[in-house]
Design a protein around this motif. Structure first.
Motif, PDB file in Angstrom:
ATOM      1  N   LEU A  94       0.759  -1.199   0.046  1.00 18.25           N
ATOM      2  CA  LEU A  94       0.073  -0.179  -0.014  1.00 18.25           C
ATOM      3  C   LEU A  94       0.888   0.972   0.119  1.00 18.25           C
ATOM      4  CD1 LEU A  94      -2.839  -1.125   2.452  1.00 18.25           C
ATOM      5  CD2 LEU A  94      -3.113  -0.730   0.217  1.00 18.25           C
ATOM      6  N   LEU A  95       1.938   1.306   0.688  1.00 24.78           N
ATOM      7  CA  LEU A  95       2.832   2.502   0.908  1.00 24.78           C
ATOM      8  C   LEU A  95       3.490   2.487  -0.555  1.00 24.78           C
ATOM      9  CD1 LEU A  95       4.400   2.148   4.415  1.00 24.78           C
ATOM     10  CD2 LEU A  95       2.749   3.660   3.695  1.00 24.78           C
ATOM     11  N   ILE A  96       4.057   1.608  -1.086  1.00 23.76           N
ATOM     12  CA  ILE A  96       4.618   1.720  -2.316  1.00 23.76           C
ATOM     13  C   ILE A  96       3.632   2.503  -3.302  1.00 23.76           C
ATOM     14  CG2 ILE A  96       5.854   0.507  -4.124  1.00 23.76           C
ATOM     15  CD1 ILE A  96       7.307  -1.063  -2.043  1.00 23.76           C
ATOM     16  N   ASN A  97       2.707   1.705  -3.273  1.00 25.52           N
ATOM     17  CA  ASN A  97       1.449   2.024  -4.420  1.00 25.52           C
ATOM     18  C   ASN A  97       1.093   3.390  -4.269  1.00 25.52           C
ATOM     19  OD1 ASN A  97       1.674  -0.422  -5.541  1.00 25.52           O
ATOM     20  ND2 ASN A  97      -0.127  -1.207  -4.577  1.00 25.52           N
ATOM     21  N   SER A  98       1.437   4.024  -3.059  1.00 19.37           N
ATOM     22  CA  SER A  98       0.973   5.542  -2.852  1.00 19.37           C
ATOM     23  C   SER A  98       1.976   6.467  -3.027  1.00 19.37           C
ATOM     24  CB  SER A  98       0.376   5.650  -1.428  1.00 19.37           C
ATOM     25  OG  SER A  98      -0.796   4.717  -1.333  1.00 19.37           O
ATOM     26  N   GLY A  99       3.373   6.060  -3.468  1.00 20.15           N
ATOM     27  CA  GLY A  99       4.602   6.935  -3.730  1.00 20.15           C
ATOM     28  C   GLY A  99       5.586   6.623  -2.741  1.00 20.15           C
ATOM     29  N   PHE A 100       5.671   5.924  -1.779  1.00 17.92           N
ATOM     30  CA  PHE A 100       6.647   5.830  -0.916  1.00 17.92           C
ATOM     31  C   PHE A 100       7.525   4.772  -1.781  1.00 17.92           C
ATOM     32  CE2 PHE A 100       3.280   7.204   1.962  1.00 17.92           C
ATOM     33  CZ  PHE A 100       3.865   8.212   2.771  1.00 17.92           C
ATOM     34  N   LYS A 101       8.720   5.402  -1.916  1.00 17.32           N
ATOM     35  CA  LYS A 101       9.821   4.781  -2.831  1.00 17.32           C
ATOM     36  C   LYS A 101      10.419   3.616  -2.260  1.00 17.32           C
ATOM     37  CE  LYS A 101      10.672   8.836  -5.995  1.00 17.32           C
ATOM     38  NZ  LYS A 101      11.725   9.529  -6.579  1.00 17.32           N
ATOM     39  N   THR A 102      10.628   3.598  -1.032  1.00 17.20           N
ATOM     40  CA  THR A 102      11.494   2.663  -0.376  1.00 17.20           C
ATOM     41  C   THR A 102      10.820   2.091   0.904  1.00 17.20           C
ATOM     42  OG1 THR A 102      13.443   3.254  -1.161  1.00 17.20           O
ATOM     43  CG2 THR A 102      13.410   1.846   0.702  1.00 17.20           C
ATOM     44  N   VAL A 103      10.443   1.078   1.168  1.00 13.26           N
ATOM     45  CA  VAL A 103       9.869   0.370   2.462  1.00 13.26           C
ATOM     46  C   VAL A 103      10.469  -0.880   2.708  1.00 13.26           C
ATOM     47  CG1 VAL A 103       7.679  -0.515   3.541  1.00 13.26           C
ATOM     48  CG2 VAL A 103       7.432   1.224   1.830  1.00 13.26           C
ATOM     49  N   ARG A 104      11.097  -0.857   3.875  1.00 12.41           N
ATOM     50  CA  ARG A 104      12.005  -1.790   4.323  1.00 12.41           C
ATOM     51  C   ARG A 104      11.321  -3.150   5.149  1.00 12.41           C
ATOM     52  NH1 ARG A 104      17.312   2.024   5.227  1.00 12.41           N
ATOM     53  NH2 ARG A 104      17.875   2.386   3.174  1.00 12.41           N
ATOM     54  N   GLU A 105      11.737  -4.291   5.042  1.00 11.98           N
ATOM     55  CA  GLU A 105      11.283  -5.152   6.065  1.00 11.98           C
ATOM     56  C   GLU A 105      12.314  -5.393   6.981  1.00 11.98           C
ATOM     57  OE1 GLU A 105      10.042  -8.695   3.588  1.00 11.98           O
ATOM     58  OE2 GLU A 105       8.938  -7.306   2.289  1.00 11.98           O
ATOM     59  N   MET A 147       1.081   8.803   4.809  1.00  9.86           N
ATOM     60  CA  MET A 147       1.074   7.099   5.073  1.00  9.86           C
ATOM     61  C   MET A 147       0.043   6.553   5.732  1.00  9.86           C
ATOM     62  SD  MET A 147       4.870   7.046   7.286  1.00  9.86           S
ATOM     63  CE  MET A 147       4.575   5.319   7.771  1.00  9.86           C
ATOM     64  N   GLY A 148      -0.799   7.205   6.627  1.00  7.36           N
ATOM     65  CA  GLY A 148      -1.951   6.818   7.066  1.00  7.36           C
ATOM     66  C   GLY A 148      -3.101   6.769   5.924  1.00  7.36           C
ATOM     67  N   LYS A 149      -3.112   7.675   5.233  1.00  3.91           N
ATOM     68  CA  LYS A 149      -3.917   7.657   3.863  1.00  3.91           C
ATOM     69  C   LYS A 149      -3.712   6.558   3.213  1.00  3.91           C
ATOM     70  CE  LYS A 149      -5.147  11.546   1.723  1.00  3.91           C
ATOM     71  NZ  LYS A 149      -5.269  12.854   1.138  1.00  3.91           N
ATOM     72  N   ALA A 150      -2.689   6.184   2.826  1.00  3.79           N
ATOM     73  CA  ALA A 150      -2.057   5.025   2.125  1.00  3.79           C
ATOM     74  C   ALA A 150      -2.798   3.737   2.778  1.00  3.79           C
ATOM     75  CB  ALA A 150      -0.799   5.015   1.960  1.00  3.79           C
ATOM     76  N   LEU A 151      -2.613   3.754   4.094  1.00 10.57           N
ATOM     77  CA  LEU A 151      -3.133   2.600   4.837  1.00 10.57           C
ATOM     78  C   LEU A 151      -4.725   2.242   5.117  1.00 10.57           C
ATOM     79  CD1 LEU A 151      -0.182   2.525   7.441  1.00 10.57           C
ATOM     80  CD2 LEU A 151      -0.379   0.942   5.310  1.00 10.57           C
ATOM     81  N   ALA A 152      -5.425   3.485   4.535  1.00  8.15           N
ATOM     82  CA  ALA A 152      -6.756   3.080   5.000  1.00  8.15           C
ATOM     83  C   ALA A 152      -7.435   2.203   4.567  1.00  8.15           C
ATOM     84  CB  ALA A 152      -7.448   4.749   4.335  1.00  8.15           C
ATOM     85  N   PRO A 153      -7.271   1.483   3.239  1.00 11.19           N
ATOM     86  CA  PRO A 153      -7.743   0.286   2.791  1.00 11.19           C
ATOM     87  C   PRO A 153      -7.829  -1.103   4.009  1.00 11.19           C
ATOM     88  CG  PRO A 153      -6.621   1.083   1.173  1.00 11.19           C
ATOM     89  CD  PRO A 153      -6.274   2.043   2.275  1.00 11.19           C
ATOM     90  N   LEU A 154      -6.868  -0.871   4.769  1.00 15.09           N
ATOM     91  CA  LEU A 154      -6.593  -1.928   5.876  1.00 15.09           C
ATOM     92  C   LEU A 154      -7.979  -2.222   6.887  1.00 15.09           C
ATOM     93  CD1 LEU A 154      -2.982  -1.627   6.916  1.00 15.09           C
ATOM     94  CD2 LEU A 154      -3.878  -3.188   5.472  1.00 15.09           C
ATOM     95  N   PRO A 226       2.871   9.067  15.147  1.00 17.26           N
ATOM     96  CA  PRO A 226       2.090   8.051  15.108  1.00 17.26           C
ATOM     97  C   PRO A 226       0.571   8.915  15.236  1.00 17.26           C
ATOM     98  CG  PRO A 226       3.626   7.459  16.922  1.00 17.26           C
ATOM     99  CD  PRO A 226       4.030   8.965  16.156  1.00 17.26           C
ATOM    100  N   LEU A 227       0.264   9.743  15.795  1.00 19.38           N
ATOM    101  CA  LEU A 227      -1.089  10.509  15.685  1.00 19.38           C
ATOM    102  C   LEU A 227      -1.381  10.709  14.272  1.00 19.38           C
ATOM    103  CD1 LEU A 227      -2.674  12.781  17.918  1.00 19.38           C
ATOM    104  CD2 LEU A 227      -2.566  13.461  15.529  1.00 19.38           C
ATOM    105  N   HIS A 228      -0.444  11.172  13.482  1.00 16.68           N
ATOM    106  CA  HIS A 228      -0.681  11.393  12.180  1.00 16.68           C
ATOM    107  C   HIS A 228      -0.927  10.355  11.122  1.00 16.68           C
ATOM    108  CE1 HIS A 228       1.646  14.809  13.858  1.00 16.68           C
ATOM    109  NE2 HIS A 228       1.023  15.839  12.761  1.00 16.68           N
ATOM    110  N   VAL A 229      -0.565   9.286  11.503  1.00 13.43           N
ATOM    111  CA  VAL A 229      -0.669   8.026  10.697  1.00 13.43           C
ATOM    112  C   VAL A 229      -2.205   7.786  11.060  1.00 13.43           C
ATOM    113  CG1 VAL A 229       0.005   5.745  10.075  1.00 13.43           C
ATOM    114  CG2 VAL A 229       1.799   7.589  10.926  1.00 13.43           C
ATOM    115  N   ALA A 230      -2.457   7.592  12.436  1.00 10.91           N
ATOM    116  CA  ALA A 230      -3.764   6.998  12.590  1.00 10.91           C
ATOM    117  C   ALA A 230      -4.787   8.140  12.195  1.00 10.91           C
ATOM    118  CB  ALA A 230      -3.916   6.943  14.236  1.00 10.91           C
ATOM    119  N   LEU A 231      -4.803   9.414  12.227  1.00 13.66           N
ATOM    120  CA  LEU A 231      -5.567  10.362  11.528  1.00 13.66           C
ATOM    121  C   LEU A 231      -5.619  10.239  10.256  1.00 13.66           C
ATOM    122  CD1 LEU A 231      -7.378  12.847  12.253  1.00 13.66           C
ATOM    123  CD2 LEU A 231      -5.349  14.254  12.054  1.00 13.66           C
ATOM    124  N   GLY A 232      -4.684  10.201   9.481  1.00 11.24           N
ATOM    125  CA  GLY A 232      -4.784   9.853   7.940  1.00 11.24           C
ATOM    126  C   GLY A 232      -5.310   8.795   7.564  1.00 11.24           C
ATOM    127  N   ALA A 233      -5.479   7.758   8.360  1.00 12.03           N
ATOM    128  CA  ALA A 233      -5.762   6.444   8.005  1.00 12.03           C
ATOM    129  C   ALA A 233      -7.396   6.590   8.175  1.00 12.03           C
ATOM    130  CB  ALA A 233      -5.409   5.234   8.938  1.00 12.03           C
TER     131      ALA A 233
END
Length: 263
Positions: A94-105, A147-154, A226-233
């Motif tokens: 979801l993050l990569i599809n929303s324009g975050f170029k690098t997401v590590r595991e 980031m949160g907006k990208a994760l909203a489908p979850l 973390p608040l911004h992520v939750a709010l964006g989602a």
């Protein structure tokens, strides 16, 4: 299963796990807030700070004791919830599809105390799969909101999204003998609740310029993002509600919020 709300929890000190505080009782009563058991939990903790977004991809979470000089019993507590590798891969997608170029595991990281302390009170059976996502303190609020907006489908996939940080977080300004909140801390906390309830997301995203005493409340932004992520989602037009408020040490707010999506 669809989970309509996302949450921001102020987790305070690691000893929240054992201290008799109002915030602890709030989390112990979590079942009154979220009655339905989520399929999985995504927690964004202010204690995992990386240069780019990272997710932990593990089959079983270990308990990280990322604190020093605390009571011995703290180091005996364990919260070895199942990992959520499929959720981690989904977050990355979801993050990569929303324009975050690098997401590590991260194939070995467990849960830091910003994750396991509140979760051990909210879901003490430790039987729900948990994935942790990092913050990037060198980025800004807008970055984390996106980031949160990208994760909203979850949410429609049964995932409970929790940001775990602190409404105010200045450890050098703690007042152990205080009987009431410091004026600057109270001013920031009041501003935060008012801005959230009135939907002023732009102000939240630019809190360093908009909030009173922002540099005192958050000398470093890691516990606020973390608040911004939750709010964006939760999405545009989300309805915020203050679900808990208490204080410790004069400057540490336990203000916690739910964000109800209107979508």
């Amino acid at each position: 299963m669809r989970i309509m709300d996302t949450y921001f929890i102020s987790h305070g000190s690691p000893t929240l796990a054992i201290e008799d505080l109002p915030a602890r009782h709030f989390l112990l009563d979590w079942g009154k807030i979220v009655a339905e058991k989520p399929k999985a939990i995504l927690v964004i903790s202010g204690h995992w700070d990386t240069s780019v977004p990272c997710v932990n991809v593990v089959s079983r979470n270990s308990t990280i004791y990322d604190f020093y000089g605390f009571p011995r019993e703290m180091y005996k507590l364990q919260y070895n919830a199942p990992g959520a590798p499929d959720l981690a891969k989904r977050v990355k997608e979801l993050l990569i599809n929303s324009g975050f170029k690098t997401v590590r595991e991260d194939p070995s990281r467990g849960l830091d105390h910003g994750a396991w302390v509140p979760l051990s009170l909210m879901y003490p059976k430790a039987d729900i799969p948990v994935c942790q996502l990092s913050v990037q303190s060198k980025q800004n609020g807008e970055h984390h909101y996106k980031m949160g907006k990208a994760l909203a489908p979850l949410k429609s996939e049964g995932v409970l999204i929790i940001g775990s940080g602190s409404a105010t977080h200045n450890l050098r300004a703690l007042r152990f003998d205080a009987s009431s909140p410091a004026p600057w801390a109270q001013a920031f906390d009041n501003w935060l609740t008012e801005a959230l309830i009135n939907g002023r997301h732009d102000e939240i995203n630019n809190f360093q310029e908009k909030a009173p005493s922002a540099s005192m409340a958050h000398p470093y932004p890691d516990h606020f993002y973390p608040l911004h992520v939750a709010l964006g989602a939760a999405g545009e037009g989300a309805k915020a509600e203050l679900i808990h408020n208490s204080w410790s040490h004069g400057t540490l707010s336990y203000s916690s919020y739910s964000f109800k999506s209107n979508q």
